[in-house]
Design a protein around this motif. Structure first.
Motif, PDB file in Angstrom:
ATOM      1  N   ASP A 177       0.879  -1.179   0.000  1.00  0.00           N
ATOM      2  CA  ASP A 177       0.000   0.000   0.000  1.00  0.00           C
ATOM      3  C   ASP A 177       0.908   1.218   0.000  1.00  0.00           C
ATOM      4  O   ASP A 177       1.914   1.238   0.706  1.00  0.00           O
ATOM      5  CB  ASP A 177      -0.835   0.063   1.286  1.00  0.00           C
ATOM      6  N   TYR A 178       0.529   2.190  -0.764  1.00  0.00           N
ATOM      7  CA  TYR A 178       1.352   3.399  -0.821  1.00  0.00           C
ATOM      8  C   TYR A 178       0.665   4.501  -0.026  1.00  0.00           C
ATOM      9  O   TYR A 178      -0.495   4.815  -0.288  1.00  0.00           O
ATOM     10  CB  TYR A 178       1.573   3.830  -2.276  1.00  0.00           C
ATOM     11  N   LYS A 179       1.387   5.089   0.934  1.00  0.00           N
ATOM     12  CA  LYS A 179       0.817   6.204   1.708  1.00  0.00           C
ATOM     13  C   LYS A 179       1.295   7.506   1.085  1.00  0.00           C
ATOM     14  O   LYS A 179       2.299   8.079   1.516  1.00  0.00           O
ATOM     15  CB  LYS A 179       1.283   6.120   3.170  1.00  0.00           C
ATOM     16  N   LEU A 180       0.579   7.911   0.039  1.00  0.00           N
ATOM     17  CA  LEU A 180       1.029   9.070  -0.725  1.00  0.00           C
ATOM     18  C   LEU A 180      -0.033  10.156  -0.744  1.00  0.00           C
ATOM     19  O   LEU A 180      -1.234   9.858  -0.698  1.00  0.00           O
ATOM     20  CB  LEU A 180       1.333   8.642  -2.163  1.00  0.00           C
ATOM     21  N   SER A 181       0.434  11.392  -0.843  1.00  0.00           N
ATOM     22  CA  SER A 181      -0.497  12.520  -0.911  1.00  0.00           C
ATOM     23  C   SER A 181      -1.344  12.421  -2.189  1.00  0.00           C
ATOM     24  O   SER A 181      -0.899  11.852  -3.199  1.00  0.00           O
ATOM     25  CB  SER A 181       0.318  13.810  -0.866  1.00  0.00           C
ATOM     26  N   ASP A 182      -2.551  13.001  -2.142  1.00  0.00           N
ATOM     27  CA  ASP A 182      -3.471  12.932  -3.294  1.00  0.00           C
ATOM     28  C   ASP A 182      -2.902  13.596  -4.533  1.00  0.00           C
ATOM     29  O   ASP A 182      -3.292  13.300  -5.657  1.00  0.00           O
ATOM     30  CB  ASP A 182      -4.802  13.629  -2.943  1.00  0.00           C
ATOM     31  N   LYS A 183      -1.968  14.521  -4.300  1.00  0.00           N
ATOM     32  CA  LYS A 183      -1.407  15.277  -5.439  1.00  0.00           C
ATOM     33  C   LYS A 183      -0.495  14.413  -6.310  1.00  0.00           C
ATOM     34  O   LYS A 183      -0.157  14.775  -7.420  1.00  0.00           O
ATOM     35  CB  LYS A 183      -0.559  16.438  -4.895  1.00  0.00           C
ATOM     36  N   ILE A 184      -0.063  13.266  -5.746  1.00  0.00           N
ATOM     37  CA  ILE A 184       0.935  12.454  -6.445  1.00  0.00           C
ATOM     38  C   ILE A 184       0.264  11.463  -7.405  1.00  0.00           C
ATOM     39  O   ILE A 184      -0.720  10.827  -7.050  1.00  0.00           O
ATOM     40  CB  ILE A 184       1.805  11.686  -5.417  1.00  0.00           C
ATOM     41  N   GLU A 185       0.833  11.359  -8.613  1.00  0.00           N
ATOM     42  CA  GLU A 185       0.311  10.368  -9.568  1.00  0.00           C
ATOM     43  C   GLU A 185       1.218   9.133  -9.550  1.00  0.00           C
ATOM     44  O   GLU A 185       2.419   9.244  -9.821  1.00  0.00           O
ATOM     45  CB  GLU A 185       0.265  10.984 -10.969  1.00  0.00           C
ATOM     46  N   VAL A 186       0.632   7.990  -9.211  1.00  0.00           N
ATOM     47  CA  VAL A 186       1.415   6.745  -9.169  1.00  0.00           C
ATOM     48  C   VAL A 186       1.422   6.136 -10.569  1.00  0.00           C
ATOM     49  O   VAL A 186       0.379   5.984 -11.195  1.00  0.00           O
ATOM     50  CB  VAL A 186       0.819   5.745  -8.148  1.00  0.00           C
ATOM     51  N   ILE A 187       2.604   5.809 -11.048  1.00  0.00           N
ATOM     52  CA  ILE A 187       2.737   5.199 -12.375  1.00  0.00           C
ATOM     53  C   ILE A 187       3.332   3.808 -12.166  1.00  0.00           C
ATOM     54  O   ILE A 187       4.459   3.681 -11.673  1.00  0.00           O
ATOM     55  CB  ILE A 187       3.703   6.014 -13.278  1.00  0.00           C
ATOM     56  N   LYS A 188       2.587   2.788 -12.548  1.00  0.00           N
ATOM     57  CA  LYS A 188       3.105   1.425 -12.386  1.00  0.00           C
ATOM     58  C   LYS A 188       3.682   0.955 -13.716  1.00  0.00           C
ATOM     59  O   LYS A 188       2.979   0.397 -14.544  1.00  0.00           O
ATOM     60  CB  LYS A 188       2.003   0.497 -11.888  1.00  0.00           C
ATOM     61  N   ASP A 189       4.921   1.273 -13.920  1.00  0.00           N
ATOM     62  CA  ASP A 189       5.609   0.923 -15.159  1.00  0.00           C
ATOM     63  C   ASP A 189       7.095   0.809 -14.815  1.00  0.00           C
ATOM     64  O   ASP A 189       7.539   1.304 -13.779  1.00  0.00           O
ATOM     65  CB  ASP A 189       5.355   2.031 -16.192  1.00  0.00           C
ATOM     66  N   LYS A 190       7.849   0.174 -15.689  1.00  0.00           N
ATOM     67  CA  LYS A 190       9.257  -0.096 -15.380  1.00  0.00           C
ATOM     68  C   LYS A 190      10.165   1.008 -15.949  1.00  0.00           C
ATOM     69  O   LYS A 190      10.147   1.244 -17.162  1.00  0.00           O
ATOM     70  CB  LYS A 190       9.612  -1.454 -16.010  1.00  0.00           C
ATOM     71  N   PRO A 191      10.955   1.677 -15.092  1.00  0.00           N
ATOM     72  CA  PRO A 191      11.868   2.697 -15.616  1.00  0.00           C
ATOM     73  C   PRO A 191      12.945   2.060 -16.495  1.00  0.00           C
ATOM     74  O   PRO A 191      13.478   1.002 -16.154  1.00  0.00           O
ATOM     75  CB  PRO A 191      12.513   3.294 -14.358  1.00  0.00           C
TER      76      PRO A 191
END
Ligand SMILES: Cc1cc2nc3c(=O)[nH]c(=O)nc-3n(C[C@H](O)[C@H](O)[C@H](O)COP(=O)(O)OP(=O)(O)OC[C@H]3O[C@@H](n4cnc5c(N)ncnc54)[C@H](O)[C@@H]3O)c2cc1C
Length: 286
Positions: A177-191
């Motif tokens: 689970d990620y405890k992140l602020s609402d402003k942050i966009e989580v991207i599930k992809d490989k750098p």
């Protein structure tokens, strides 16, 4: 400036903890930097059968034993990440975000990062790529920032930077689970690759490309060569002699960061040697 410790130990895995115990037994004033959970590698180990005296123990159980040992010896962990260490001659300055610590001797027990650097990471280091988001956050005020987080600690840094940045992308390289602020966009992809010309302009992922002004790569540990300028490395590990001495006077190293095999009891044994060498060094300064 606070007090000058005798020995600063960077890393709270078996190497760092064993160094701390042995320096404390010899009455040295120590400061130990790391995490309250000690070491992610310790927690992850399902069954350990080669730590003498503890057959068939889980990593979690061994971690709890280590924690009890620290409590019994009154050793606290300063839960701060050291970002750079400077050799000043007869002492060292250790930087942790805005704070500075001083110590006569340093023991590096930072473990080993198994993942290779990204393509472009080393090339753009200091020109858009960084390893401490909170340190460099003011540079990215109103800009687009991408944080590649390898552990939960990275979430806190991302939340802080998101308050200043115009946009923050978070790329987790772990599950949970990620405890992140609402402003942050989580991207599930490989750098895949950091791109730019003079400075970073984009981060290429396996399935998309993000336009970004900065990329922060937040792993458990950063390369010791980057942590301590002037430190001699050999094939990706810190070069030490039999007494765990590095090329820098007063700087010692132990555990995975000095080379294979990567094992708990080797790390703890080397932590002991590094502590004894650091103690002799500090005593010789009087
Ligand atoms: C899944 C798994 C199973 C394993 N099983 C076994 C086994 O059965 N037997 C065995 O002997 N070994 C095993 N190992 C290997 C073992 O985990 C390592 O050899 C051992 O943890 C190395 O100890 P260390 O103290 O050198 O480093 P680590 O345990 O990696 O600890 C280093 C610590 O320092 C912290 N740190 C790093 N840089 C900084 C900084 N700049 N500031 C503050 N803190 C910092 C890190 O976050 C980390 O917490 C296993 C490893 C894994 C991943």
């Amino acid at each position: 400036m606070g007090k000058r410790y005798d020995v600063a130990i960077v890393g709270s895995g078996p190497a760092g903890l064993s160094a701390a115990v042995n320096a404390k037994i010899r009455n040295k004033e120590i400061i130990l930097f790391g995490y309250s959970d000690l070491s992610n590698k310790l927690i992850k180990a399902p069954k350990i059968n080669n730590y003498l005296g503890f057959p068939n123990i889980t990593g979690q159980e061994l971690k709890e034993n280590f924690q009890r040992h620290m409590e019994a010896m009154d050793i606290e962990i300063t839960t701060e990440r050291i970002n750079s260490i400077y050799a000043m001659g007869d002492y060292f300055v250790l930087m942790a975000n805005e704070k500075m610590y001083e110590a006569k001797a340093v023991i590096l027990a930072t473990g080993m990062e198994y993942t290779k650097p990204l393509k472009g990471e080393v090339e753009f280091l200091g020109r858009g790529v960084g390893y401490c988001a909170t340190c460099d956050a003011p540079l990215y005020k109103g800009k687009v920032v991408t944080v590649i987080g390898y552990n939960k600690e990275a979430e806190e840094e991302a939340n802080y930077v998101s308050e200043l940045a115009q946009k923050l992308y978070y790329i987790p390289v772990y599950n949970g689970d990620y405890k992140l602020s609402d402003k942050i966009e989580v991207i599930k992809d490989k750098p895949v690759e950091v791109k730019g010309e003079n400075i970073v302009t984009a981060l290429e992922l396996a399935n998309s490309t993000l336009k970004t002004d900065g990329v922060f790569i937040l792993k458990d540990s950063i390369s010791p060569g980057q942590l301590v300028p002037g430190l001699e490395m050999e094939e990706g590990h810190i070069k030490v002699d039999r007494n765990m001495k590095t090329n820098l006077k007063g700087c010692f190293a132990a555990g995975d960061c000095i080379g294979k095999p990567y094992q708990y009891i080797k790390a703890a044994g080397e932590g002991l040697i590094a502590a004894l060498s650091a103690v002799s060094y500090v005593d010789s300064m009087r």
